[in-house]
Design a protein around this motif. Structure first.
Motif, PDB file in Angstrom:
ATOM      1  N   ASP A  30      -4.477   1.893  -6.413  1.00 46.60           N
ATOM      2  CA  ASP A  30      -3.738   1.971  -5.150  1.00 46.60           C
ATOM      3  C   ASP A  30      -4.570   2.661  -4.069  1.00 46.60           C
ATOM      4  OD1 ASP A  30      -1.333   0.619  -5.376  1.00 46.60           O
ATOM      5  OD2 ASP A  30      -0.352   2.273  -6.416  1.00 46.60           O
ATOM      6  N   SER A  63      -3.037   4.577 -10.144  1.00 51.47           N
ATOM      7  CA  SER A  63      -3.139   5.448  -8.977  1.00 51.47           C
ATOM      8  C   SER A  63      -4.493   5.281  -8.283  1.00 51.47           C
ATOM      9  CB  SER A  63      -2.945   6.910  -9.399  1.00 51.47           C
ATOM     10  OG  SER A  63      -3.062   7.770  -8.291  1.00 51.47           O
ATOM     11  N   THR A 100       4.563   0.682  -4.849  1.00 50.81           N
ATOM     12  CA  THR A 100       3.576  -0.373  -4.626  1.00 50.81           C
ATOM     13  C   THR A 100       3.688  -1.396  -5.752  1.00 50.81           C
ATOM     14  OG1 THR A 100       1.850   0.748  -5.883  1.00 50.81           O
ATOM     15  CG2 THR A 100       1.996   1.249  -3.514  1.00 50.81           C
ATOM     16  N   ALA A 115       1.383  -2.189  -7.845  1.00 52.01           N
ATOM     17  CA  ALA A 115       0.764  -1.620  -9.047  1.00 52.01           C
ATOM     18  C   ALA A 115       1.705  -0.627  -9.729  1.00 52.01           C
ATOM     19  CB  ALA A 115      -0.557  -0.937  -8.676  1.00 52.01           C
ATOM     20  N   PHE A 168       0.836  -1.201   0.000  1.00 50.43           N
ATOM     21  CA  PHE A 168       0.000   0.000   0.000  1.00 50.43           C
ATOM     22  C   PHE A 168       0.876   1.258   0.000  1.00 50.43           C
ATOM     23  CE2 PHE A 168      -2.171  -3.362   2.407  1.00 50.43           C
ATOM     24  CZ  PHE A 168      -3.280  -3.549   1.598  1.00 50.43           C
ATOM     25  N   THR A 169       0.290   2.359  -0.447  1.00 56.00           N
ATOM     26  CA  THR A 169       1.039   3.615  -0.482  1.00 56.00           C
ATOM     27  C   THR A 169       1.431   4.075   0.925  1.00 56.00           C
ATOM     28  OG1 THR A 169      -1.102   4.753  -0.572  1.00 56.00           O
ATOM     29  CG2 THR A 169       0.055   4.446  -2.656  1.00 56.00           C
TER      30      THR A 169
END
Length: 326
Positions: free
Chosen positions: A194, A191, A154, A156, A92-93
């Motif tokens: 995430d 984005s 991340t 992604a 995760f961010t």
């Protein structure tokens, strides 16, 4: 007459690469320790995986030429900040900033530069968190601070960056406008993904019934660790050990005397009230009190702590069992 050669560019290059390789090992070890601590304390590891690399001579030369610099060892050390590179992939961010803060908090890590492409993405849509740090490398006769670039992404973000790099490599950096537009739209989708996954993870935490219990467990663990923190880096002399053993024996003997008195009193009371079972053997009496499972052992530890009999419990039930296995 030929003069002796006291300087070799090739030897200097090998020394420089040794420094960067050592710096990679140093930072990788730090990250592994942090990740293992998270798994132990929180039953969760923020780092999915870590990769590291040393920049190839061809890439270094290309970068120097791009910046109109002469290809020398001195210029490599001065102007190339990503000779040693580490990439950290997170879930995760929020993990990205947590790991960045933990790295910066290390007492021997010096943060030289930060580029946050998450809050300010590149025009092509690239998102990542970059840190350039220096770590001390100790040699036989000196100490050097060596630069390492850390990229934190991340899953992604890494997926998009890897594919974008392959596509641009095929077009030699000159991708058609339509392709660039499509890649930018994909970056926006990444984005959004995430952000959505982070929101779901935060919502799941609210439904966790053990979250409050976990908080108290962490507080108690930190309290316990603070009491033994100084002991990790200290040595107890033999005379002090002997004194501690004597004190432990005194505690054990006192506890044994107290327990023996209670057992005699309980035995007398049970015989008087007819509670003593006639068929109980001496062997069964010895087995009484020995834990049959880990849960039983932990429960007995807590009971022993409350009664100030932890040393006696540890000696009789843990050490003896380990001796039986040998």
């Amino acid at each position: 007459m030929d003069l002796p050669i006291f300087y070799s560019e090739e030897d200097e290059w090998k020394k420089v690469m040794l420094m960067y390789d050592s710096a990679l090992r140093e930072v990788s070890t730090k990250l592994e320790i942090l990740n293992n601590e998270f798994k132990l304390n929180h039953q969760y590891n923020p780092i999915e995986h870590i990769t590291s690399r040393l920049k190839s001579p061809q890439s270094i030369a290309k970068k120097l030429q791009h910046n109109n610099r002469e290809i020398t060892v001195e210029n490599i050390v001065k102007y190339i900040n990503d000779v040693a590179g580490i990439r950290i992939i997170c879930s995760f961010t929020s993990d990205i900033y947590r790991i960045a803060d933990l790295i910066a908090a290390q007492s021997d890590v010096n943060v030289l530069k930060v580029k946050d492409y998450i809050t300010c993405p590149k025009p092509n849509g690239y998102t990542s968190y970059h840190m350039i740090i220096s770590v001390p490398i100790f040699l036989s006769d000196t100490m050097l601070n060596v630069k390492v670039e850390i990229q934190i992404r991340t899953i992604a973000m890494d997926f998009w960056a890897s594919l974008e790099h392959k596509i641009y490599y095929k077009f030699e950096g000159n991708a058609p406008e339509r392709i660039r537009k499509e890649l930018k739209e994909c970056a926006e989708i990444v984005s959004f993904l995430d952000h959505k996954m982070l929101s779901l993870n935060e919502e799941i935490k609210l439904y966790n019934p053990d979250s409050e219990l976990e908080h108290y467990r962490e507080v108690l663990s930190e309290s316990f660790q603070s009491t033994i923190r100084e002991s990790y880096g200290t040595i107890i002399e033999e005379e002090e050990i002997v004194q501690v053993v004597k004190e432990v024996k005194i505690v054990e003997e006192s506890a044994d005397t107290e327990e023996s008195s209670k057992q005699q009193e309980e035995s007398l009371n049970s015989k008087q009230d007819g509670w003593q079972e006639e068929g109980q053997t001496e062997e069964q009496e010895k087995k009484q009190g020995r834990p049959e499972s880990l849960a039983d052992a932990l429960e007995m530890v807590e009971e022993a702590k409350e009664k100030n009999k932890f040393f006696r419990f540890f000696k009789r039930n843990i050490i003896n069992e380990e001796m039986d296995k040998m």
